[in-house]
Scaffold this motif. Structure first.
Motif, PDB file in Angstrom:
ATOM      1  N   SER A  48      33.500  59.051  62.532  1.00 29.24           N
ATOM      2  CA  SER A  48      33.492  57.737  61.879  1.00 29.24           C
ATOM      3  C   SER A  48      33.520  56.558  62.848  1.00 29.24           C
ATOM      4  O   SER A  48      33.145  55.449  62.468  1.00 29.24           O
ATOM      5  N   GLY A  49      34.030  56.786  64.047  1.00 27.98           N
ATOM      6  CA  GLY A  49      34.220  55.671  64.971  1.00 27.98           C
ATOM      7  C   GLY A  49      35.426  54.823  64.609  1.00 27.98           C
ATOM      8  O   GLY A  49      35.613  53.740  65.150  1.00 27.98           O
ATOM      9  N   ARG A  50      36.250  55.307  63.690  1.00 26.13           N
ATOM     10  CA  ARG A  50      37.433  54.574  63.225  1.00 26.13           C
ATOM     11  C   ARG A  50      38.682  55.434  63.346  1.00 26.13           C
ATOM     12  O   ARG A  50      38.604  56.649  63.348  1.00 26.13           O
ATOM     13  N   ARG A  51      39.831  54.738  63.402  1.00 27.34           N
ATOM     14  CA  ARG A  51      41.113  55.427  63.522  1.00 27.34           C
ATOM     15  C   ARG A  51      41.902  55.441  62.215  1.00 27.34           C
ATOM     16  O   ARG A  51      42.838  56.202  62.059  1.00 27.34           O
ATOM     17  N   GLU A  60      26.540  63.666  54.831  1.00 25.52           N
ATOM     18  CA  GLU A  60      26.752  63.221  56.216  1.00 25.52           C
ATOM     19  C   GLU A  60      26.845  61.704  56.307  1.00 25.52           C
ATOM     20  O   GLU A  60      27.026  61.152  57.395  1.00 25.52           O
ATOM     21  N   HIS A  61      26.726  61.015  55.174  1.00 25.78           N
ATOM     22  CA  HIS A  61      26.784  59.546  55.143  1.00 25.78           C
ATOM     23  C   HIS A  61      28.236  59.084  55.219  1.00 25.78           C
ATOM     24  O   HIS A  61      29.049  59.434  54.368  1.00 25.78           O
ATOM     25  N   HIS A  62      28.555  58.281  56.227  1.00 29.74           N
ATOM     26  CA  HIS A  62      29.896  57.724  56.363  1.00 29.74           C
ATOM     27  C   HIS A  62      30.005  56.493  55.480  1.00 29.74           C
ATOM     28  O   HIS A  62      29.379  55.464  55.730  1.00 29.74           O
ATOM     29  N   VAL A  63      30.804  56.613  54.418  1.00 25.83           N
ATOM     30  CA  VAL A  63      31.010  55.497  53.492  1.00 25.83           C
ATOM     31  C   VAL A  63      31.946  54.472  54.108  1.00 25.83           C
ATOM     32  O   VAL A  63      31.766  53.277  53.953  1.00 25.83           O
ATOM     33  N   GLY A  64      32.987  54.943  54.787  1.00 27.60           N
ATOM     34  CA  GLY A  64      34.015  54.071  55.334  1.00 27.60           C
ATOM     35  C   GLY A  64      35.335  54.393  54.661  1.00 27.60           C
ATOM     36  O   GLY A  64      35.620  55.539  54.342  1.00 27.60           O
ATOM     37  N   GLY A  65      36.135  53.363  54.399  1.00 31.16           N
ATOM     38  CA  GLY A  65      37.433  53.540  53.764  1.00 31.16           C
ATOM     39  C   GLY A  65      37.366  53.297  52.263  1.00 31.16           C
ATOM     40  O   GLY A  65      36.288  53.174  51.679  1.00 31.16           O
ATOM     41  N   PHE A  66      38.537  53.194  51.651  1.00 31.60           N
ATOM     42  CA  PHE A  66      38.596  52.989  50.206  1.00 31.60           C
ATOM     43  C   PHE A  66      37.914  51.688  49.794  1.00 31.60           C
ATOM     44  O   PHE A  66      37.167  51.651  48.823  1.00 31.60           O
ATOM     45  N   ASP A  67      38.176  50.602  50.521  1.00 32.35           N
ATOM     46  CA  ASP A  67      37.566  49.313  50.158  1.00 32.35           C
ATOM     47  C   ASP A  67      36.044  49.407  50.165  1.00 32.35           C
ATOM     48  O   ASP A  67      35.372  48.841  49.294  1.00 32.35           O
ATOM     49  N   ASP A  68      35.499  50.130  51.129  1.00 37.28           N
ATOM     50  CA  ASP A  68      34.045  50.303  51.208  1.00 37.28           C
ATOM     51  C   ASP A  68      33.528  51.094  50.011  1.00 37.28           C
ATOM     52  O   ASP A  68      32.499  50.742  49.420  1.00 37.28           O
ATOM     53  N   MET A  69      34.240  52.152  49.642  1.00 38.54           N
ATOM     54  CA  MET A  69      33.821  52.961  48.505  1.00 38.54           C
ATOM     55  C   MET A  69      33.964  52.177  47.201  1.00 38.54           C
ATOM     56  O   MET A  69      33.092  52.243  46.328  1.00 38.54           O
ATOM     57  N   ALA A  70      35.036  51.404  47.061  1.00 41.01           N
ATOM     58  CA  ALA A  70      35.239  50.602  45.858  1.00 41.01           C
ATOM     59  C   ALA A  70      34.142  49.540  45.725  1.00 41.01           C
ATOM     60  O   ALA A  70      33.675  49.257  44.618  1.00 41.01           O
ATOM     61  N   LEU A  71      33.708  48.972  46.847  1.00 39.67           N
ATOM     62  CA  LEU A  71      32.623  47.996  46.816  1.00 39.67           C
ATOM     63  C   LEU A  71      31.321  48.651  46.341  1.00 39.67           C
ATOM     64  O   LEU A  71      30.597  48.087  45.524  1.00 39.67           O
ATOM     65  N   LEU A  72      31.047  49.860  46.836  1.00 38.32           N
ATOM     66  CA  LEU A  72      29.860  50.588  46.373  1.00 38.32           C
ATOM     67  C   LEU A  72      29.933  50.826  44.865  1.00 38.32           C
ATOM     68  O   LEU A  72      28.924  50.704  44.168  1.00 38.32           O
ATOM     69  N   GLY A  76      27.477  49.336  41.833  1.00 39.03           N
ATOM     70  CA  GLY A  76      26.695  50.329  41.103  1.00 39.03           C
ATOM     71  C   GLY A  76      25.920  51.284  42.005  1.00 39.03           C
ATOM     72  O   GLY A  76      24.979  51.929  41.552  1.00 39.03           O
ATOM     73  N   GLU A  77      26.339  51.400  43.266  1.00 39.14           N
ATOM     74  CA  GLU A  77      25.619  52.237  44.227  1.00 39.14           C
ATOM     75  C   GLU A  77      26.291  53.573  44.521  1.00 39.14           C
ATOM     76  O   GLU A  77      25.671  54.460  45.106  1.00 39.14           O
ATOM     77  N   LEU A  78      27.553  53.731  44.104  1.00 41.27           N
ATOM     78  CA  LEU A  78      28.283  54.944  44.442  1.00 41.27           C
ATOM     79  C   LEU A  78      27.693  56.172  43.765  1.00 41.27           C
ATOM     80  O   LEU A  78      27.530  57.225  44.401  1.00 41.27           O
ATOM     81  N   ASN A  79      27.347  56.066  42.494  1.00 36.99           N
ATOM     82  CA  ASN A  79      26.794  57.223  41.787  1.00 36.99           C
ATOM     83  C   ASN A  79      25.521  57.737  42.440  1.00 36.99           C
ATOM     84  O   ASN A  79      25.297  58.946  42.498  1.00 36.99           O
ATOM     85  N   GLY A  80      24.692  56.844  42.940  1.00 39.03           N
ATOM     86  CA  GLY A  80      23.464  57.251  43.626  1.00 39.03           C
ATOM     87  C   GLY A  80      23.743  58.093  44.854  1.00 39.03           C
ATOM     88  O   GLY A  80      23.064  59.081  45.094  1.00 39.03           O
ATOM     89  N   LEU A  81      24.764  57.702  45.614  1.00 40.44           N
ATOM     90  CA  LEU A  81      25.140  58.485  46.807  1.00 40.44           C
ATOM     91  C   LEU A  81      25.711  59.834  46.391  1.00 40.44           C
ATOM     92  O   LEU A  81      25.414  60.853  47.022  1.00 40.44           O
ATOM     93  N   LEU A  82      26.545  59.829  45.362  1.00 36.18           N
ATOM     94  CA  LEU A  82      27.191  61.061  44.942  1.00 36.18           C
ATOM     95  C   LEU A  82      26.184  62.065  44.371  1.00 36.18           C
ATOM     96  O   LEU A  82      26.361  63.270  44.513  1.00 36.18           O
ATOM     97  N   ASN A  83      25.142  61.569  43.747  1.00 35.10           N
ATOM     98  CA  ASN A  83      24.175  62.445  43.098  1.00 35.10           C
ATOM     99  C   ASN A  83      22.945  62.743  43.951  1.00 35.10           C
ATOM    100  O   ASN A  83      22.010  63.373  43.475  1.00 35.10           O
ATOM    101  N   ALA A  84      22.950  62.286  45.201  1.00 35.34           N
ATOM    102  CA  ALA A  84      21.797  62.521  46.077  1.00 35.34           C
ATOM    103  C   ALA A  84      21.695  63.977  46.488  1.00 35.34           C
ATOM    104  O   ALA A  84      22.606  64.724  46.493  1.00 35.34           O
TER     105      ALA A  84
END
Length: 84
Positions: A48-51, A60-72, A76-84
């Motif tokens: 991730s490059g993060r601590r 293999e897609h790094h979403v980031g932390g919770f705030d990043d996932m909540a923003l997705l 309306g973009e999270l479902n697209g990543l989850l269903n890819a």
């Protein structure tokens, strides 16, 4: 459905929030607790490059932390990543 991996610690409220968001969406995930494993923490930091936790990967897609996932989710973009 894409494989989801979450690097966490036991006492992290953002980790709990991330897991709860995924549970409400019916998404299963692999949780890797880095609190007691320096090896797993090093793997997380290398990937991730993060601590900080949580660090969330969808496939293999790094979403980031919770705030990043909540923003997705809000965008309306999270479902697209989850269903890819």
């Amino acid at each position: 459905m894409s494989e989801v991996t979450i690097y966490t610690t036991t006492i992290c409220p953002y980790c709990v929030a991330a897991k709860n968001l995924l549970k409400t969406k019916g998404v299963s995930y692999t949780e890797i607790n880095v609190q007691t494993s320096m090896e797993q923490r090093n793997i997380m930091m290398q990937r991730s490059g993060r601590r900080s936790v949580p660090q969330i990967f969808i496939g293999e897609h790094h979403v980031g932390g919770f705030d990043d996932m909540a923003l997705l989710e809000r965008k309306g973009e999270l479902n697209g990543l989850l269903n890819a």
